[in-house]
Design a protein around this motif. Sequence first.
Motif, PDB file in Angstrom:
ATOM      1  N   VAL A 142     -38.292   2.250  10.096  1.00  0.00           N
ATOM      2  CA  VAL A 142     -37.593   1.861   8.666  1.00  0.00           C
ATOM      3  C   VAL A 142     -36.890   2.728   7.732  1.00  0.00           C
ATOM      4  O   VAL A 142     -37.419   3.715   7.472  1.00  0.00           O
ATOM      5  N   PHE A 143     -35.492   2.305   7.726  1.00  0.00           N
ATOM      6  CA  PHE A 143     -34.685   3.401   6.742  1.00  0.00           C
ATOM      7  C   PHE A 143     -35.393   3.362   5.359  1.00  0.00           C
ATOM      8  O   PHE A 143     -35.873   2.528   4.801  1.00  0.00           O
ATOM      9  N   ASN A 145     -37.596   6.101   5.142  1.00  0.00           N
ATOM     10  CA  ASN A 145     -38.531   7.052   5.110  1.00  0.00           C
ATOM     11  C   ASN A 145     -39.056   7.401   6.636  1.00  0.00           C
ATOM     12  O   ASN A 145     -39.662   8.602   6.966  1.00  0.00           O
ATOM     13  N   HIS A 146     -38.763   6.731   7.497  1.00  0.00           N
ATOM     14  CA  HIS A 146     -39.310   6.875   8.871  1.00  0.00           C
ATOM     15  C   HIS A 146     -38.169   7.539   9.820  1.00  0.00           C
ATOM     16  O   HIS A 146     -38.533   8.270  10.753  1.00  0.00           O
ATOM     17  N   LEU A 147     -36.928   6.937   9.639  1.00  0.00           N
ATOM     18  CA  LEU A 147     -35.808   7.471  10.691  1.00  0.00           C
ATOM     19  C   LEU A 147     -35.813   9.083  10.538  1.00  0.00           C
ATOM     20  O   LEU A 147     -35.562   9.531  11.757  1.00  0.00           O
ATOM     21  N   LYS A 148     -35.998   9.398   9.275  1.00  0.00           N
ATOM     22  CA  LYS A 148     -35.810  10.880   9.237  1.00  0.00           C
ATOM     23  C   LYS A 148     -36.701  11.830  10.123  1.00  0.00           C
ATOM     24  O   LYS A 148     -36.504  12.999  10.568  1.00  0.00           O
ATOM     25  N   HIS A 149     -37.904  10.938  10.478  1.00  0.00           N
ATOM     26  CA  HIS A 149     -39.140  11.821  11.251  1.00  0.00           C
ATOM     27  C   HIS A 149     -38.593  11.873  12.843  1.00  0.00           C
ATOM     28  O   HIS A 149     -39.327  12.656  13.592  1.00  0.00           O
ATOM     29  N   VAL A 150     -37.602  11.135  13.477  1.00  0.00           N
ATOM     30  CA  VAL A 150     -37.375  10.845  14.758  1.00  0.00           C
ATOM     31  C   VAL A 150     -36.811  12.323  15.442  1.00  0.00           C
ATOM     32  O   VAL A 150     -37.445  12.787  16.266  1.00  0.00           O
ATOM     33  N   PRO A 151     -36.111  12.911  14.645  1.00  0.00           N
ATOM     34  CA  PRO A 151     -35.625  14.417  15.180  1.00  0.00           C
ATOM     35  C   PRO A 151     -37.079  15.255  15.464  1.00  0.00           C
ATOM     36  O   PRO A 151     -37.209  16.179  16.154  1.00  0.00           O
ATOM     37  N   LYS A 169     -32.924  -0.737  10.779  1.00  0.00           N
ATOM     38  CA  LYS A 169     -32.698  -1.721   9.942  1.00  0.00           C
ATOM     39  C   LYS A 169     -31.723  -1.085   9.090  1.00  0.00           C
ATOM     40  O   LYS A 169     -31.854  -0.809   7.787  1.00  0.00           O
ATOM     41  N   PRO A 170     -30.462  -0.941   9.175  1.00  0.00           N
ATOM     42  CA  PRO A 170     -29.226  -0.240   8.561  1.00  0.00           C
ATOM     43  C   PRO A 170     -29.218  -1.069   7.262  1.00  0.00           C
ATOM     44  O   PRO A 170     -29.430  -2.191   7.044  1.00  0.00           O
ATOM     45  N   PRO A 171     -29.239  -0.225   5.998  1.00  0.00           N
ATOM     46  CA  PRO A 171     -29.142  -0.670   4.717  1.00  0.00           C
ATOM     47  C   PRO A 171     -27.715  -1.297   4.433  1.00  0.00           C
ATOM     48  O   PRO A 171     -26.729  -1.097   5.082  1.00  0.00           O
ATOM     49  N   LEU A 172     -27.555  -2.071   3.556  1.00  0.00           N
ATOM     50  CA  LEU A 172     -26.146  -2.736   3.017  1.00  0.00           C
ATOM     51  C   LEU A 172     -25.346  -1.740   2.330  1.00  0.00           C
ATOM     52  O   LEU A 172     -24.240  -1.982   2.325  1.00  0.00           O
ATOM     53  N   ARG A 181     -26.188   6.577   8.636  1.00  0.00           N
ATOM     54  CA  ARG A 181     -25.440   6.937   9.502  1.00  0.00           C
ATOM     55  C   ARG A 181     -25.638   8.448   9.970  1.00  0.00           C
ATOM     56  O   ARG A 181     -25.857   9.098  11.137  1.00  0.00           O
ATOM     57  N   ALA A 182     -25.912   9.651   8.917  1.00  0.00           N
ATOM     58  CA  ALA A 182     -26.592  10.642   9.062  1.00  0.00           C
ATOM     59  C   ALA A 182     -27.733  10.931   9.936  1.00  0.00           C
ATOM     60  O   ALA A 182     -28.008  11.874  10.669  1.00  0.00           O
ATOM     61  N   GLN A 183     -28.692  10.098   9.409  1.00  0.00           N
ATOM     62  CA  GLN A 183     -30.161  10.095  10.099  1.00  0.00           C
ATOM     63  C   GLN A 183     -29.961   9.641  11.521  1.00  0.00           C
ATOM     64  O   GLN A 183     -30.616  10.152  12.454  1.00  0.00           O
ATOM     65  N   MET A 184     -29.158   8.526  11.785  1.00  0.00           N
ATOM     66  CA  MET A 184     -29.067   8.284  13.250  1.00  0.00           C
ATOM     67  C   MET A 184     -28.437   9.195  14.014  1.00  0.00           C
ATOM     68  O   MET A 184     -28.889   9.360  15.072  1.00  0.00           O
TER      69      MET A 184
END
Length: 281
Positions: A142-143, A145-151, A169-172, A181-184
């Motif tokens: 969930v963007f 806090n958690h997406l940043k940990h994937v790398p 869950k992309p934010p609006l 976009r940067a984290q993905m």
Amino acid sequence: MVTVDTHQHFWNLDEVAYPWLVPAYGPIYRTYTADELAPQLAAAGIDKTVIVQAMDSYADTDSMLAIAEAYDWVAGVVGWVPLHDPAEASRKLDEYGRNPYFKGIRHLIHEETNPDWVTQKQVIESLQILADRDLTFDVVAVFPNHLKHVPTLAEKLPNLKMVIDHLAKPPLGPDERAVWRAQMAAAAESPNVYAKVSGLNTVTPDFENWTYEDIKPLVDYALELFGADRLMFGSDWPVAVLAGDYAKVWEETNKCLADLSQAEREAVLGGTGNSFYGLNL
């Protein structure tokens, strides 16, 4: 072409506890069974599904595995083991690993009070056990806090196949969307990271009137980053009921993919999920 819904759930409120599922969730606050989903799969032309855990419990995993045994259209189950306890996780993976439907695990990371829960030493140790057994990890990223940990996970666990649920869950908001976009993009740099084109109807501004045009920019960006061979379709049923129904999610997703080649469409709608989860279809 074999079509695979790589992300759907069941819950029986009389049999398994789901503390997160409260009356405020409205239409999804009730029991959802395989018999209710079956005709919707048939109508959409879905051949197989992967049931994904909806609670961090053995009871939920056991329930999913029982359903998989009973319904021939279930190809796999993403269950749960306690990642914070490597010894117990290993013991349960010995047990669950003997079941041919058990394909991987997920943990409701977003329910943890510690946003860095997944990067703890003992969790990494358990994920390495998972990787060594060629099992997969669904990331509730969930963007933001958690997406940043994937790398970080990808670097520490290069042989663990991971899939980001619901494109995180992309934010609006435009500023938040830029960070997403940067984290993905950072996550997609690792070849062992995949993503699910799922749950996007519930990140649209209008749950009642959304169309493929609301989610196509998200799907296009995911295709740009991951390619069709690392993207897979999921309905996120019954959560999808919050903004439409199974048929609408399937139809509008297909419209998003209309410009792709046949091979690319076949990958997103079945091939990628088949190979990622080792479904042997």
